[in-house]
Design a protein around this motif. Structure first.
Motif, short mmCIF file in Angstrom:
data_model
loop_
_atom_site.label_atom_id
_atom_site.label_comp_id
_atom_site.label_asym_id
_atom_site.label_seq_id
_atom_site.Cartn_x
_atom_site.Cartn_y
_atom_site.Cartn_z
N GLN A 1 47.90 35.49 28.99
CA GLN A 1 47.77 36.71 29.77
C GLN A 1 46.99 37.78 29.00
OE1 GLN A 1 52.00 37.02 30.42
NE2 GLN A 1 51.78 36.60 32.61
N ARG A 2 47.27 37.90 27.71
CA ARG A 2 46.52 38.87 26.89
C ARG A 2 45.05 38.47 26.83
NH1 ARG A 2 51.33 38.54 23.79
NH2 ARG A 2 50.37 37.12 22.31
N ASP A 3 44.77 37.17 26.69
CA ASP A 3 43.39 36.70 26.68
C ASP A 3 42.68 37.03 27.99
OD1 ASP A 3 43.79 35.72 24.12
OD2 ASP A 3 43.98 33.62 24.77
N GLU A 4 43.38 36.85 29.11
CA GLU A 4 42.79 37.15 30.41
C GLU A 4 42.50 38.64 30.53
OE1 GLU A 4 41.37 36.72 34.41
OE2 GLU A 4 41.37 35.49 32.60
N LEU A 5 43.41 39.48 30.08
CA LEU A 5 43.17 40.92 30.12
C LEU A 5 42.00 41.30 29.23
CD1 LEU A 5 46.78 42.42 30.14
CD2 LEU A 5 45.15 42.29 32.03
N GLU A 6 41.91 40.67 28.09
CA GLU A 6 40.77 40.92 27.19
C GLU A 6 39.47 40.53 27.87
OE1 GLU A 6 38.92 42.06 23.59
OE2 GLU A 6 41.01 42.27 24.15
N GLN B 1 36.42 43.08 28.82
CA GLN B 1 35.04 42.89 28.38
C GLN B 1 34.09 42.84 29.57
OE1 GLN B 1 35.20 39.39 25.90
NE2 GLN B 1 36.12 40.50 24.19
N GLU B 2 34.52 42.19 30.63
CA GLU B 2 33.72 42.13 31.85
C GLU B 2 33.49 43.53 32.42
OE1 GLU B 2 34.98 40.44 36.05
OE2 GLU B 2 34.66 38.80 34.62
N GLN B 3 34.55 44.31 32.48
CA GLN B 3 34.47 45.67 33.00
C GLN B 3 33.58 46.54 32.11
OE1 GLN B 3 35.80 46.61 35.87
NE2 GLN B 3 35.13 48.72 35.75
N ILE C 1 37.97 50.58 30.63
CA ILE C 1 38.11 49.84 31.88
C ILE C 1 37.95 50.72 33.11
CG2 ILE C 1 39.73 48.48 33.24
CD1 ILE C 1 40.59 47.19 30.72
N GLY C 2 38.18 51.98 33.00
CA GLY C 2 38.01 52.87 34.15
C GLY C 2 39.20 52.84 35.06
N ARG D 1 28.43 49.35 31.23
CA ARG D 1 27.20 49.52 30.47
C ARG D 1 25.98 49.33 31.36
NH1 ARG D 1 27.91 45.59 26.02
NH2 ARG D 1 30.05 46.17 25.95
N GLN D 2 26.03 48.32 32.24
CA GLN D 2 24.91 48.08 33.14
C GLN D 2 24.71 49.25 34.10
OE1 GLN D 2 26.01 44.32 34.89
NE2 GLN D 2 25.07 43.13 33.27
N MET D 3 25.80 49.80 34.60
CA MET D 3 25.70 50.95 35.49
C MET D 3 25.12 52.15 34.76
SD MET D 3 29.25 50.56 37.72
CE MET D 3 29.30 52.30 38.00
N GLN D 4 25.53 52.38 33.53
CA GLN D 4 24.99 53.50 32.75
C GLN D 4 23.50 53.32 32.51
OE1 GLN D 4 27.53 53.49 29.29
NE2 GLN D 4 28.98 54.94 30.21
#
Length: 161
Positions: free
Chosen positions: A129-134, A138-140, A10-11, A145-148
């Motif tokens: 809440q766990r689903d939202e963090l997941e 994944q979004e992050q 996540i950075g 990956r796109q930035m790399q």
């Protein structure tokens, strides 16, 4: 569902700040000005809308876990110094091995403490809440990956000098 893997990528997001202190390798590198448990929980609250009970429980978990990790880290650093001081002519192999074994034990204790703190934090959150963090993790991960990929493309396109 694996929760730890996405957290690792996540950075610098608020989620990473919440869980970073639970990881010994990262915790050892955190500056003295690292966010407090209260600040980390406030950032997590912005992401998943914690209730007051969750906020209190998470602050207590983070504070307690961070204190235990800091104590273990301080002892591990002292043992590392002892090992370093024993290097040289006239070394005592049994003392080096004894200290190395203790350092291994401390590292294992930090890993266990980290895993337990992460498990306790997850246990405090609802499934939603766990689903939202997941989802956020994944979004992050996708953004990273796109930035790399963009950076690799730019490096390949840059003329050799």
């Amino acid at each position: 569902m694996t929760f730890a893997k996405p957290l690792a990528v996540i950075g610098s997001s608020a989620l990473a700040l919440t869980f970073a202190l639970a990881a010994p390798a990262i915790a050892q590198q955190m500056p003295q000005g690292a966010p407090s448990a209260e600040q980390q929980v406030a950032q997590l609250d912005q992401l998943v809308d914690l209730d007051a009970g969750q906020e209190q429980e998470l602050i207590a978990l983070l504070t307690d876990g961070q204190e235990r990790l800091q104590s273990l880290q301080a002892e591990a650093q002292a043992v590392q110094m002892q090992i370093h001081e024993q290097i040289g002519p006239g070394y005592d192999e049994s003392a080096i091995r004894r200290d190395a074994e203790r350092l291994g034990q401390l590292t294992g204790d930090m890993t266990a403490e980290s895993a337990l703190m992460q498990a306790r934090i997850q246990d405090t959150l609802s499934q939603e809440q766990r689903d939202e963090l997941e989802r956020l993790a994944q979004e992050q991960e996708q953004q990273m990956r796109q930035m790399q990929e963009q950076m690799q493309q730019q490096q390949q396109q840059a003329p050799a000098q």
